[in-house]
Structures are given as C-alpha cells and as structure tokens.
Design a protein around this motif. Sequence first.
Motif, PDB file in Angstrom:
ATOM      1  N   ALA A  69       0.836  -1.207   0.000  1.00  0.00           N
ATOM      2  CA  ALA A  69       0.000   0.000   0.000  1.00  0.00           C
ATOM      3  C   ALA A  69       0.866   1.251   0.000  1.00  0.00           C
ATOM      4  N   ALA A  70       1.991   1.217   0.757  1.00  0.00           N
ATOM      5  CA  ALA A  70       2.894   2.375   0.780  1.00  0.00           C
ATOM      6  C   ALA A  70       3.538   2.598  -0.578  1.00  0.00           C
ATOM      7  N   VAL A  71       3.954   1.499  -1.252  1.00  0.00           N
ATOM      8  CA  VAL A  71       4.603   1.636  -2.556  1.00  0.00           C
ATOM      9  C   VAL A  71       3.625   2.171  -3.593  1.00  0.00           C
ATOM     10  N   HIS A  72       2.456   1.548  -3.719  1.00  0.00           N
ATOM     11  CA  HIS A  72       1.483   1.961  -4.734  1.00  0.00           C
ATOM     12  C   HIS A  72       0.906   3.340  -4.415  1.00  0.00           C
ATOM     13  N   GLY A  73       0.607   3.589  -3.161  1.00  0.00           N
ATOM     14  CA  GLY A  73       0.033   4.884  -2.803  1.00  0.00           C
ATOM     15  C   GLY A  73       0.992   6.023  -3.071  1.00  0.00           C
ATOM     16  N   ALA A  74       2.281   5.838  -2.758  1.00  0.00           N
ATOM     17  CA  ALA A  74       3.270   6.896  -3.005  1.00  0.00           C
ATOM     18  C   ALA A  74       3.492   7.108  -4.493  1.00  0.00           C
ATOM     19  N   ARG A  75       3.528   6.017  -5.277  1.00  0.00           N
ATOM     20  CA  ARG A  75       3.713   6.164  -6.728  1.00  0.00           C
ATOM     21  C   ARG A  75       2.568   6.943  -7.358  1.00  0.00           C
TER      22      ARG A  75
END
Length: 593
Positions: A426-432
Amino acid sequence: MTLSDLAIKKPVFAWMLMLCLLLFGGLSFFKLGVSQNPDVDSPVVNVRLTWEGAAPEVMENEVIDPVEEALMTVEGIGKIRSTTRFGSANITAEFSLEKDIDVAVQEVQTKIAQAQRNLPREMDTPIIQKVNPEDQPIMFVGVSGTRPYRELTTFVRDRLVDRFQTLPGAGEITLNGFTEPNLRVWLKRDKMRDLQITVDDVVNAVETQHSELPGGVLQTSQQEHSVRVMGEASTAEEFGRITIPQRVGGGILWKTLRISDIADIEEGLADIRRISRVNGETSIGLGIKKQRGANTVALAHAVKAEIADIQKTLPEGIKIGVNFDTTKFIEDTIHELVMTLALAVVLTSIVCWLFLGSWSSTLNVILAIPTALGGTLLVMNFMGFTLNTITMMAISLVIGIVVDDAIVVLENIARHREEGMPLVKAAVHGAREITFSVIVISSAVMAIFLPVAFMKGIIGKFFFEFGVTISVAVAFSLLEAVTLAPMRCSRFLEVGHTTRLGKAIDSFIQGLTARYERTLTRALDHRWTVVLGSAVLFAVSMLAAGRLRREMSPRRTKAPSPSASRRPRLVLGHDRRGLQEGRGAHAVTAGAP
C-alpha cells in the motif's frame, strides 16, 4: 525506481536522512544570529569630515563644496544632503536601489581621494561608511558617579572599552558625553612680551620636541641594537622642561628658555561641548554595537553579565548600569513568535489526530514539521540569514503548509490499506500514484512565494529572506513527503476510527460532505449567477484595496525598558564657550601624554 521506492526498500537510508536534517538543523538553529530585522544595507553612503576649529561657513566653502562636486560624478547617485557644524561636517549620498552599495562605497572613496588635493591639509582623513539600521547601538551603558570627571574618562577609556569590545559578537563601542584628556598650556602674556616670544615659537617647539621619531639602529661588529628616541613628555613636569631653541622668524635666543618659564601647564580635558547626566550626576555613555550577523540577544546578555562582574571591582564613587536596552523588545518579539510556532505545532497535531483517527497517522504527519524546518534552518545558516521578525513570520506561516504534502501521501496510502492491501505494498502503490500530484502542489505553493524573493526596492530587500525561507521549507516538505513519509507508513500505520470520538468525527464529516454536495449542485444549476457574484465581489475588493493606506511597516509602540525609565534626563549639545578668564590671552592644546 522512484525516490519513495528507494526509501521504502532502504529504510535505514531514509531514517539517516531524517536524523541528519534534524541534527544539522538543530546545530544551525543555535548558530543563527538573532536580530529584529534582516541585515539589509540601505543604498546610502555617509561621509564624515573633521577639521578642528573650522567655523561652519568655512567648512561649507572649503570642504563641503569640493566633496559634493566630486560625488556628483559618481554613477547612480540620486540625492546628496550635507550638514555642517563647528569643526565637522556630514555628507549623506543616496543611490538608486539597483546600485551595489559595496561598489558605491569604493567609487565614493576614489572620488574623495581625487578631490583630496582641493581640501585643506590640516583636516582629518574622511570617514566613509555604509548606512545600515542594524549598525545602531543595541544598548547604552551609563557610567556615572561623584568622582571627578577626569577620573571617569580615564576609567572608561582604560578599563571598560576593551572589556566590552572583546565580548563575542561586539563591534564598535561609541562614547557619548566623553571628553578626551589633554594637556593645557596657559601662556603668560607679560612674560612672553618681556622675552619677545610669540605663540608660534611655542607651537614650533612643541611640534618639534614633543614627538617620537624613528631612531634607527646602532650597529657594532657583533651586535645590532634598535634605538628609540624618547621624545614625548609623559608628565606635565616633563612637558614644562621642553626648551624653546629659537624664534620662528629666525631670531637667536641667548639663554635657555623652557615652556614652564612662560606658561602654566596642567593636565586637563578638551573643550567640553556635550555633557550627559544620569540621575543628575555627570556620566559617560557607552553605545554597544553588534557585528554583522551576531546574536543581538546573546550579546546583550553577555554585556549584562560583564557589568555584573565589573560592579564587583568598581572604585568607590563610580556606578555602572544599563540605561537603554533595545534587545528587550527583540527578545520579547522572538519569544512570542517561538510560542506562536509551538502553538501552531500543537494545534496542527490535534487537528491531524482528530481527522486521521490514530496516533500513528498523526505522528507520521507531525514528523514532517521538524524535518522540513531542520533543512530550512540549515539553508538559512549557509545563506547568512538571522532569526528575525521576517524569517520567524515565514517559519510560523509555513507550519501549516509543510504538513500538506505528508497528509496527501498518507491519505492515499491509508485508502489502499483500507481496501485490504498489505502495508508495504500500500505504501509503494500509494506513493507512486500521488508523487506527481504532490510535486504539482508544492510547485504551486513555491510559485506563489518564491517571486517575493525577487521583488525590487527596499521592500524586496527586506522580504528576500521571507520568500527564500518559505520556498526552501516547501521544497524540503516535498522531499520529506516522497521519501520519509512513505517509509514511515510502510513501518507503522493504523487506519480507521475505533474510538467514540473518531466515529463522531466520521459522522460529522459524512454530514458535511452531503451538505456540500447539495450546495455544489445548486451552484452548478445557477452557474452564471455564481460567476457574476464572484466578479462583483472581486471588483468590490479591488475598490476597497485602493482605499487602504500604505506604509512600509505597521505602527507599533515599543515599551521602554526598565533601565530606560529610570533615566530622568539626558542633556546633549551643551556648549562651553570661551577660555578661563584671568589665565592669559592665548592657549595651546597638546595631545594627551
């Protein structure tokens, strides 16, 4: 791989980046100077001219006019003002705002050097200075007492000036009400008439014999010794033994004649033209100036500590104290701004906790404040800024701005987490997904405040630090949002409201959203009415703006410091005209031994 991916995959790197910003930002905070306003050089150059004994009319014709003619040829000069008084003159040259003040000072020095041949040889070397409001004394220390005035002047000159001038951050020490000690020679008219001696004969003897000249060296076959000619008299008695070898006109003296034979010699003071008093007692004021970029408040505390140390060894009959202190106002102002800054952080934390619903989410957002401010303080230190009203106002204003990027990133990551996605994913996709939007948001804010740093005129010089401080803080908040915020979210992030208060806030937000949706629907159904109303409101605002008064800074009243309120009277410019009666028609003043 984006910056956010790098920070999530290498959390140690992200944590070290955050700690470095906090550490070096904290060190920079303690190194920054403290002042009321930014250190801004006005486009003004001041020239002080001194010619002892010259009348104001003579100063105007022989000194002011040639210097003004030379200065008028300097490029970029706009206005010249001059004032003359007995024995001195002051010329103020104003330049255009685009003129580099350092270049202007060099050009003024060159022009005055070229005009030196037209100036009297007896006048002192002109003193050329830039005008800066921060060069004014930050506080005045008064030395008073019942001891003779000469003892006060000796005590101040020999024991106090050096102690204050060597304090960290201290600059020039100005002396108010101070009169230089000197040696007075009271000539006896009758004796001079009997011996056919003139004042010029005495002056010539003093100039040739009361001076130190280079003596060279004494060489032998094995050694070399430097030779010093003890030419200056150290006491009034030695001065009286100076001989008058001959008359200026060439006449021969057939016997040894000393100055003491035709004059009375005493150690005294120069002509007193200004006096100052504290509580009715004769005093001498010491104006403490700070160095450029120095901490004004720290210097004031050091001066007060030095005064407390001096009071332990004060001679009987002498008192010392602070008569006026401008740093009290600065200290109170900075303290209020710091309190406002702390209050802003606390209120931001509470609001974030109320709307985000968990302490972990709140901590993620709040950590963006010290991180961004740490980087900002670091840049301020490298650029030579100080903690003043302008920069502190910028920091207080930017508190609510630097958390925006972190909130946007956290909200998008929390949305993916609520949909059931694992925390790291979630952190990776949300930040991207949100990185480009965060860059746009920060760029828009910087586009508003960065042009302030490029404003022209004196206002632009004052607000340069304002624009740079806010822009740098926003840039560091962007860096924090795309690196540190996703990393922290991937490590600890709780979503959802589980408490009764959190559920109540969710219910309130849902109701507010429903009302906003209904209002927006009505506005879209009456689009032209909304546009017309907005145009009318804008026009009325412009008309009201045209009626507002304009000034550089708001009016404010400085409360006098407690030490200043105890100072009942300060007398300046009290002239003592004439010489002592009954002591002779002529007087010769020699330098102090």
